[in-house]
Scaffold this motif. Structure first.
Motif, PDB file in Angstrom:
ATOM      1  N   UNK A 242       0.828  -1.211   0.000  1.00 23.92           N
ATOM      2  CA  UNK A 242       0.000   0.000   0.000  1.00 23.92           C
ATOM      3  C   UNK A 242       0.857   1.255   0.000  1.00 23.92           C
ATOM      4  N   UNK A 243       1.922   1.254   0.821  1.00 22.78           N
ATOM      5  CA  UNK A 243       2.812   2.417   0.877  1.00 22.78           C
ATOM      6  C   UNK A 243       3.515   2.609  -0.456  1.00 22.78           C
ATOM      7  N   UNK A 244       3.982   1.511  -1.057  1.00 23.05           N
ATOM      8  CA  UNK A 244       4.663   1.608  -2.357  1.00 23.05           C
ATOM      9  C   UNK A 244       3.749   2.241  -3.406  1.00 23.05           C
ATOM     10  N   UNK A 245       2.493   1.775  -3.455  1.00 29.18           N
ATOM     11  CA  UNK A 245       1.552   2.308  -4.432  1.00 29.18           C
ATOM     12  C   UNK A 245       1.294   3.792  -4.185  1.00 29.18           C
ATOM     13  N   UNK A 246       1.141   4.165  -2.923  1.00 29.13           N
ATOM     14  CA  UNK A 246       0.879   5.566  -2.569  1.00 29.13           C
ATOM     15  C   UNK A 246       2.052   6.457  -2.981  1.00 29.13           C
ATOM     16  N   UNK A 247       3.277   6.026  -2.655  1.00 30.40           N
ATOM     17  CA  UNK A 247       4.450   6.835  -2.958  1.00 30.40           C
ATOM     18  C   UNK A 247       4.692   6.923  -4.459  1.00 30.40           C
ATOM     19  N   UNK A 248       4.523   5.812  -5.160  1.00 30.92           N
ATOM     20  CA  UNK A 248       4.750   5.846  -6.599  1.00 30.92           C
ATOM     21  C   UNK A 248       3.731   6.744  -7.289  1.00 30.92           C
ATOM     22  N   UNK A 249       2.497   6.732  -6.802  1.00 29.60           N
ATOM     23  CA  UNK A 249       1.461   7.569  -7.403  1.00 29.60           C
ATOM     24  C   UNK A 249       1.690   9.050  -7.132  1.00 29.60           C
ATOM     25  N   UNK A 250       2.173   9.391  -5.926  1.00 30.96           N
ATOM     26  CA  UNK A 250       2.282  10.783  -5.521  1.00 30.96           C
ATOM     27  C   UNK A 250       3.650  11.411  -5.758  1.00 30.96           C
ATOM     28  N   UNK A 251       4.719  10.577  -5.813  1.00 24.89           N
ATOM     29  CA  UNK A 251       6.062  11.150  -5.796  1.00 24.89           C
ATOM     30  C   UNK A 251       6.956  10.762  -6.964  1.00 24.89           C
ATOM     31  N   UNK A 252       6.497   9.972  -7.916  1.00 23.28           N
ATOM     32  CA  UNK A 252       7.368   9.577  -9.030  1.00 23.28           C
ATOM     33  C   UNK A 252       7.993  10.795  -9.695  1.00 23.28           C
ATOM     34  N   UNK A 253       9.335  10.773  -9.796  1.00 20.53           N
ATOM     35  CA  UNK A 253      10.139  11.847 -10.394  1.00 20.53           C
ATOM     36  C   UNK A 253      10.061  13.165  -9.630  1.00 20.53           C
ATOM     37  N   UNK A 254       9.534  13.117  -8.414  1.00 18.10           N
ATOM     38  CA  UNK A 254       9.495  14.308  -7.568  1.00 18.10           C
ATOM     39  C   UNK A 254      10.611  14.236  -6.515  1.00 18.10           C
ATOM     40  N   UNK A 255      10.942  15.369  -5.882  1.00 19.62           N
ATOM     41  CA  UNK A 255      12.037  15.357  -4.898  1.00 19.62           C
ATOM     42  C   UNK A 255      11.665  14.614  -3.619  1.00 19.62           C
ATOM     43  N   UNK A 256      12.578  13.756  -3.170  1.00 14.91           N
ATOM     44  CA  UNK A 256      12.433  13.027  -1.912  1.00 14.91           C
ATOM     45  C   UNK A 256      13.734  13.181  -1.140  1.00 14.91           C
ATOM     46  N   UNK A 257      13.625  13.436   0.154  1.00 15.63           N
ATOM     47  CA  UNK A 257      14.802  13.668   0.990  1.00 15.63           C
ATOM     48  C   UNK A 257      15.244  12.355   1.628  1.00 15.63           C
ATOM     49  N   UNK A 258      16.470  11.931   1.319  1.00 12.85           N
ATOM     50  CA  UNK A 258      17.034  10.705   1.890  1.00 12.85           C
ATOM     51  C   UNK A 258      17.888  11.099   3.092  1.00 12.85           C
ATOM     52  N   UNK A 259      17.401  10.764   4.274  1.00 17.14           N
ATOM     53  CA  UNK A 259      18.031  11.247   5.511  1.00 17.14           C
ATOM     54  C   UNK A 259      19.122  10.301   6.003  1.00 17.14           C
TER      55      UNK A 259
END
Length: 267
Positions: A242-259
């Motif tokens: 579920x999390x994978x689907x949510x993130x791929x739908x909302x954030x593909x090719x968008x900026x994500x901060x790797x901490x």
């Protein structure tokens, strides 16, 4: 229910799982370094996180200690130094890391500096670091509080990153914000309320250990474009389907901060 996760030494740690209600998230204070750091002792952490006011007005409290401050730049003094503003009182920051640090062209970007607080004495600094500082330029700072920085990073707000991500890719960054939405034990968003049209910033790869909803924290790391396959390959994540689907739908090719580290803001 718990989730098991192995660290670099092979030791297993157990973290509580997080439901959709987001009631539990874990806060683990890492000592992993941001890009500009050399050793674990130099990393920002909860104990070293202080305000510019403490450095400027309570110097004896932090003198000789490794501290982390976050502030807007007042002016550049020399090739290896600049000042931070503390309600009109300047704090001199000297880059002693041996690595160049380019100041942002925009005057209103903040920076984060980690290092030792000392009263500035030019002859002592030249003896220890041999930076070639001009005595005339630095005369006004003699015996005043200074931060000898072994780690420097840009410190934009979440909205500044999501609104103009191209400025921040692959740079050492320290971003401060309020925890908004907890997705799982390694992923959450930082709230953006200041800039019109900006969005919240997704932060990943940081195991957390306490209920932090609404807490203001600082995370250090780097910004990457989100490509699910690359992130699953490069990081030990715990995302369910579920999390994978949510993130791929909302954030593909968008900026994500790797901490690589997380700690509370200075009080």
């Amino acid at each position: 229910m718990t989730i098991e996760k192995r660290d670099r030494l092979g030791k297993t740690h157990r973290y509580p799982s997080v439901g959709k209600s987001g009631l539990a998230i874990v806060l683990l204070l890492f000592t992993t370094l941001i890009t500009a750091c050399e050793t674990a002792d130099e990393a920002p952490n909860a104990d070293s996180n202080v305000t510019t006011e403490e450095v400027a007005e309570q110097t004896e409290k932090v003198e000789g200690q490794a501290v982390t401050v976050r502030s807007e730049i007042e002016k550049q003094v020399g090739e290896n130094s600049f000042t931070l503003d503390n309600d009109g009182e300047e704090i001199l920051v000297i880059n002693t890391s041996g690595k160049p640090f380019l100041l942002p062209e925009e005057d209103d970007y903040a920076i984060q500096a980690t290092g030792e607080v000392q009263n500035f004495v030019l002859v002592d600094l030249e003896r220890d670091y041999n930076l070639g500082l001009d005595p005339e330029v630095y005369a006004e700072y003699e015996t005043k509080p200074a931060l000898l920085a072994n780690s420097l990073a840009l410190a934009p707000d979440p909205g500044e990153i999501t609104q103009n991500p191209e400025k921040f890719y692959d740079l050492a960054i320290a971003v401060e914000g309020e925890v908004e939405d907890v997705l799982d034990p390694t992923s959450f968003t930082l709230d953006e309320e200041q800039l019109f049209g900006a969005t919240d910033l997704l932060v990943i790869n940081t195991p957390i250990t306490e209920a932090l909803d609404g807490e203001t924290v600082t995370v250090t790391g780097q910004l990457r474009k989100f490509v699910l396959a690359d992130f699953e390959r490069d990081y030990d994540l715990t995302w369910d389907l579920d999390v994978k689907k949510k993130l791929e739908a909302e954030y593909s090719d968008k900026p994500v901060f790797v901490a690589d580290s997380l700690y509370p803001k200075a009080q």
